[in-house]
Every structure is written in structure tokens, then in C-alpha cells.
Design a protein around this motif. Structure first.
Motif, PDB file in Angstrom:
ATOM      1  N   GLY A   1      18.647  -9.403  15.677  1.00 41.62           N
ATOM      2  CA  GLY A   1      18.406  -9.649  17.085  1.00 41.62           C
ATOM      3  C   GLY A   1      17.360  -8.710  17.657  1.00 41.62           C
ATOM      4  N   ASP A   2      16.850  -9.065  18.849  1.00 42.69           N
ATOM      5  CA  ASP A   2      15.808  -8.250  19.477  1.00 42.69           C
ATOM      6  C   ASP A   2      16.288  -6.834  19.765  1.00 42.69           C
ATOM      7  N   ALA A   3      17.547  -6.683  20.183  1.00 39.01           N
ATOM      8  CA  ALA A   3      18.064  -5.357  20.508  1.00 39.01           C
ATOM      9  C   ALA A   3      18.091  -4.468  19.268  1.00 39.01           C
ATOM     10  N   GLU A   4      18.534  -5.032  18.143  1.00 40.36           N
ATOM     11  CA  GLU A   4      18.573  -4.253  16.904  1.00 40.36           C
ATOM     12  C   GLU A   4      17.160  -3.921  16.437  1.00 40.36           C
ATOM     13  N   PHE A   5      16.257  -4.901  16.549  1.00 43.04           N
ATOM     14  CA  PHE A   5      14.859  -4.682  16.162  1.00 43.04           C
ATOM     15  C   PHE A   5      14.261  -3.535  16.966  1.00 43.04           C
ATOM     16  N   THR A   6      14.494  -3.537  18.281  1.00 37.54           N
ATOM     17  CA  THR A   6      13.963  -2.481  19.146  1.00 37.54           C
ATOM     18  C   THR A   6      14.572  -1.130  18.812  1.00 37.54           C
ATOM     19  N   ALA A   7      15.862  -1.096  18.541  1.00 36.57           N
ATOM     20  CA  ALA A   7      16.538   0.160  18.221  1.00 36.57           C
ATOM     21  C   ALA A   7      15.986   0.755  16.921  1.00 36.57           C
ATOM     22  N   LEU A   8      15.746  -0.087  15.922  1.00 39.45           N
ATOM     23  CA  LEU A   8      15.187   0.400  14.663  1.00 39.45           C
ATOM     24  C   LEU A   8      13.776   0.937  14.865  1.00 39.45           C
ATOM     25  N   TRP A   9      12.982   0.249  15.686  1.00 45.70           N
ATOM     26  CA  TRP A   9      11.623   0.727  15.976  1.00 45.70           C
ATOM     27  C   TRP A   9      11.665   2.060  16.718  1.00 45.70           C
ATOM     28  N   GLN A  10      12.580   2.200  17.649  1.00 46.91           N
ATOM     29  CA  GLN A  10      12.690   3.459  18.391  1.00 46.91           C
ATOM     30  C   GLN A  10      13.080   4.610  17.471  1.00 46.91           C
ATOM     31  N   ASP A  11      13.972   4.347  16.511  1.00 55.75           N
ATOM     32  CA  ASP A  11      14.329   5.366  15.526  1.00 55.75           C
ATOM     33  C   ASP A  11      13.106   5.773  14.715  1.00 55.75           C
ATOM     34  N   TRP A  12      12.335   4.764  14.290  1.00 52.35           N
ATOM     35  CA  TRP A  12      11.108   5.042  13.525  1.00 52.35           C
ATOM     36  C   TRP A  12      10.130   5.863  14.360  1.00 52.35           C
ATOM     37  N   LYS A  13       9.968   5.505  15.625  1.00 51.34           N
ATOM     38  CA  LYS A  13       9.024   6.214  16.496  1.00 51.34           C
ATOM     39  C   LYS A  13       9.444   7.666  16.706  1.00 51.34           C
TER      40      LYS A  13
ATOM     41  N   ARG B   1       4.358  -0.952  13.617  1.00 54.89           N
ATOM     42  CA  ARG B   1       4.382   0.383  13.018  1.00 54.89           C
ATOM     43  C   ARG B   1       2.992   0.816  12.553  1.00 54.89           C
ATOM     44  N   ALA B   2       1.964   0.210  13.125  1.00 54.39           N
ATOM     45  CA  ALA B   2       0.596   0.656  12.866  1.00 54.39           C
ATOM     46  C   ALA B   2       0.401   2.029  13.507  1.00 54.39           C
ATOM     47  N   THR B   3      -0.111   2.975  12.738  1.00 54.48           N
ATOM     48  CA  THR B   3      -0.196   4.355  13.201  1.00 54.48           C
ATOM     49  C   THR B   3      -1.632   4.857  13.246  1.00 54.48           C
ATOM     50  N   ASN B   4      -1.833   5.881  14.071  1.00 56.95           N
ATOM     51  CA  ASN B   4      -3.109   6.582  14.100  1.00 56.95           C
ATOM     52  C   ASN B   4      -3.205   7.535  12.923  1.00 56.95           C
ATOM     53  N   LEU B   5      -4.426   7.726  12.435  1.00 53.75           N
ATOM     54  CA  LEU B   5      -4.685   8.740  11.432  1.00 53.75           C
ATOM     55  C   LEU B   5      -4.884  10.088  12.126  1.00 53.75           C
TER      56      LEU B   5
ATOM     57  N   LEU C   1     -10.119  -6.905  11.710  1.00 52.66           N
ATOM     58  CA  LEU C   1      -9.482  -8.164  12.097  1.00 52.66           C
ATOM     59  C   LEU C   1     -10.158  -8.724  13.338  1.00 52.66           C
ATOM     60  N   SER C   2     -10.289 -10.029  13.369  1.00 54.14           N
ATOM     61  CA  SER C   2     -11.059 -10.691  14.434  1.00 54.14           C
ATOM     62  C   SER C   2     -10.197 -11.052  15.640  1.00 54.14           C
ATOM     63  N   PHE C   3      -9.020 -10.435  15.747  1.00 55.30           N
ATOM     64  CA  PHE C   3      -8.153 -10.669  16.901  1.00 55.30           C
ATOM     65  C   PHE C   3      -7.594  -9.329  17.361  1.00 55.30           C
ATOM     66  N   ALA C   4      -6.977  -9.311  18.521  1.00 51.38           N
ATOM     67  CA  ALA C   4      -6.438  -8.078  19.092  1.00 51.38           C
ATOM     68  C   ALA C   4      -5.020  -7.845  18.602  1.00 51.38           C
ATOM     69  N   VAL C   5      -4.828  -6.762  17.858  1.00 48.27           N
ATOM     70  CA  VAL C   5      -3.488  -6.390  17.392  1.00 48.27           C
ATOM     71  C   VAL C   5      -2.856  -5.532  18.486  1.00 48.27           C
ATOM     72  N   GLU C   6      -2.186  -6.193  19.417  1.00 42.94           N
ATOM     73  CA  GLU C   6      -1.567  -5.497  20.551  1.00 42.94           C
ATOM     74  C   GLU C   6      -0.168  -5.049  20.147  1.00 42.94           C
ATOM     75  N   ALA C   7      -0.151  -4.163  19.148  1.00 46.83           N
ATOM     76  CA  ALA C   7       1.093  -3.646  18.581  1.00 46.83           C
ATOM     77  C   ALA C   7       0.781  -2.303  17.953  1.00 46.83           C
ATOM     78  N   GLY C   8       1.817  -1.473  17.833  1.00 46.35           N
ATOM     79  CA  GLY C   8       1.640  -0.180  17.200  1.00 46.35           C
ATOM     80  C   GLY C   8       1.120   0.875  18.155  1.00 46.35           C
ATOM     81  N   GLU C   9       0.619   1.957  17.574  1.00 45.33           N
ATOM     82  CA  GLU C   9       0.189   3.096  18.379  1.00 45.33           C
ATOM     83  C   GLU C   9      -1.133   2.826  19.085  1.00 45.33           C
TER      84      GLU C   9
END
Length: 264
Positions: A2-14, A224-228, A247-255
Motif C-alpha cells: 500500500g501507499d502508506a507502507e511504500f512511503t514509510a519504507l522510503w522515509q526509513d531509507w531517507k 531513491r535517485a541520489t546526488n553524488l 533521459l528525455s523526460f523529467a524524472v520528478e523523483a528522488g533527491e
């Protein structure tokens, strides 16, 4: 999931990602970068003399208390490192001096008292979105290919081994990205996209991809795209993405662009 679990896992990763960035001897602790020459030289008030030849770097403690891997350095110590590979560190009191090979040898001082460490406030990021978890296929080359890429430092280049490419589709368009070997298995993909230089760091971002499944399938979680390191400090020598990895599109995700990059 679910979205809530997905968000919680991402927050842990962050949280873990930012904890690592805040390491008092990490990238934010860098306060200098110098390229070694063939002349023994003292740098930035550090004890010891430092120099290189065509194969290795050297340090003479010259009466200073320097240690490496927990052992006091007595006499001249030689360091032969892999070009574009991992560095090694010499401890001097509370600071660590990193030796690395980037064509020539460099020394970088990591100081836990650095202003960037004390002032770190996290990394701006897009909100997590399951729509940015994409499926792809890994296609290995017949033989791994040495691949030369540019660097954020003018005139410098890096050589990495590319084992293959990852193909994926978005909005019915297929995209192909060259993959490098990851530090702990899997792959590392350096890329730019239509957000680069707008909301994300201009030079590059990195995406870690786990090993493929039995059918070559891989998951690209752009959340989970990160800055170097070069996005956080001017003392990094980060590689640029290989040719074709824009990539020829905007990846509006990650850092997004770090506050540290906006400040300099």
C-alpha cells in the motif's frame, strides 16, 4: 504494498541516507583538495610531507604523529591505488587525510569540525510516488566494456567497467541506460534528465539497482535517485554520466539540488 507502507519504507531509507551523509568524517567534512606533485610538500598546516610518482603516492611523517589502519607510520609509506577506485586514509589527530588516484594522486582533508557537517539540514527531495518504480531488463555485454566518462573537474576523466545496459519503457518509449558495477553488488546508473539543472543537480544523479532476477528483470526506483558527493562539496571529483544516459523526460523523483550546491 500500500501507499502508506511504500512511503514509510522510503522515509526509513531517507533517514539512513541522511545519517550517512552527516558522518563527521564523510563527504560533508571535506575542507580541502590538493593534487600531489613529485616534490615532497606540506599541505594546509598538516604534519608530514606528501608526494607522488607515476605509480604511487608517498608520505613522510617528518616527525608528525600519522597513522594508517591503526598503525603509526614510521618512515616513508608508499600507497599504490587503483585509478578511479577507492581511496585510503591517514589519520592525524581528529582529522583524516584521504589519498585517492584520479589519473594523478590527490589528498583531501576530512575535518569533523567542518561547517558543512555542523550545518547539515538534510537533502531536499521529491515526495515518494510509486509511479516512479519502473520495471526494466538488464542485458549484459558479451564482455564487460571499459567506459571512459568525464568528470566535474575540467580535464579529468574516469574509467569504469560497464557490464551491460538496462532497458525500460515509459509512456510507450523505450530508454537504454549504461550500467556500472555497484559497490555492494547490483548496478550503479549515472544519469541526467529534464530536471537536471532545474530542480535537481545539473551534473548527475545516481540510481542503485539490485541484481537482476533469473529472467534479467530489474527494478528502477527513481524515488531513491541520489546526488553524488560533488553536489554537496566542491572538493569532489565525481564522474559524469556515460554518453547516452540522459533521459528525455523529467524524472520528478528522488533527491533535488542540495542546499549546499545552491550556496556555492
Amino acid at each position: 504494498m500500500g501507499d502508506a507502507e511504500f512511503t514509510a519504507l522510503w522515509q526509513d531509507w531517507k533517514r539512513e541516507r541522511e545519517r550517512n551523509l552527516a558522518d563527521p568524517l564523510g563527504w560533508l567534512a571535506l575542507v580541502s583538495l590538493d593534487w600531489l606533485t613529485e616534490r615532497p610538500t606540506a599541505y594546509h598546516g598538516l604534519p608530514g610531507l606528501w608526494w607522488q610518482d607515476e605509480e604511487a603516492a608517498y608520505v613522510d611523517p617528518d616527525g608528525g604523529a600519522l597513522s594508517h589502519d591503526g598503525e603509526l607510520i614510521v618512515g616513508v609509506k608508499r600507497f599504490e591505488l587503483v585509478n578511479s577506485g577507492a581511496g585510503t586514509r591517514v589519520r592525524i589527530g581528529e582529522v583524516e587525510v584521504e589519498l585517492a588516484r584520479r589519473s594523478g594522486y590527490l589528498v583531501r582533508v576530512h575535518d569533523p569540525a567542518a561547517e558543512a557537517v555542523r550545518g547539515f539540514r538534510g537533502v531536499p527531495s521529491y515526495e515518494p510516488d510509486p509511479a516512479w518504480v519502473l520495471r526494466g531488463v538488464y542485458e549484459p555485454f558479451d564482455e564487460p566494456q571499459p567506459t571512459t566518462v568525464g568528470a566535474v573537474v575540467a580535464g579529468l576523466s574516469h574509467v569504469y567497467t560497464a557490464p551491460g545496459v538496462v532497458r525500460f519503457s515509459r509512456d510507450g518509449v523505450e530508454h537504454t541506460l549504461t550500467a556500472f558495477n555497484g559497490k555492494a553488488g547490483g548496478f550503479s546508473i549515472l544519469f541526467t534528465d529534464e530536471t537536471s539543472g532545474v530542480t535537481t543537480y545539473a551534473a548527475n544523479r545516481s540510481l542503485a539497482v539490485a541484481d537482476p532476477d533469473a529472467d534479467g528483470g530489474v527494478v528502477l526506483d527513481f524515488n531513491r535517485a541520489t546526488n553524488l558527493p560533488c553536489a554537496f562539496t566542491t572538493y569532489a571529483t565525481c564522474p559524469l554520466p556515460p554518453e547516452g544516459n540522459r533521459l528525455s523526460f523529467a524524472v520528478e523523483a528522488g533527491e533535488k539540488t542540495p542546499l549546499e550546491a545552491l550556496a556555492h
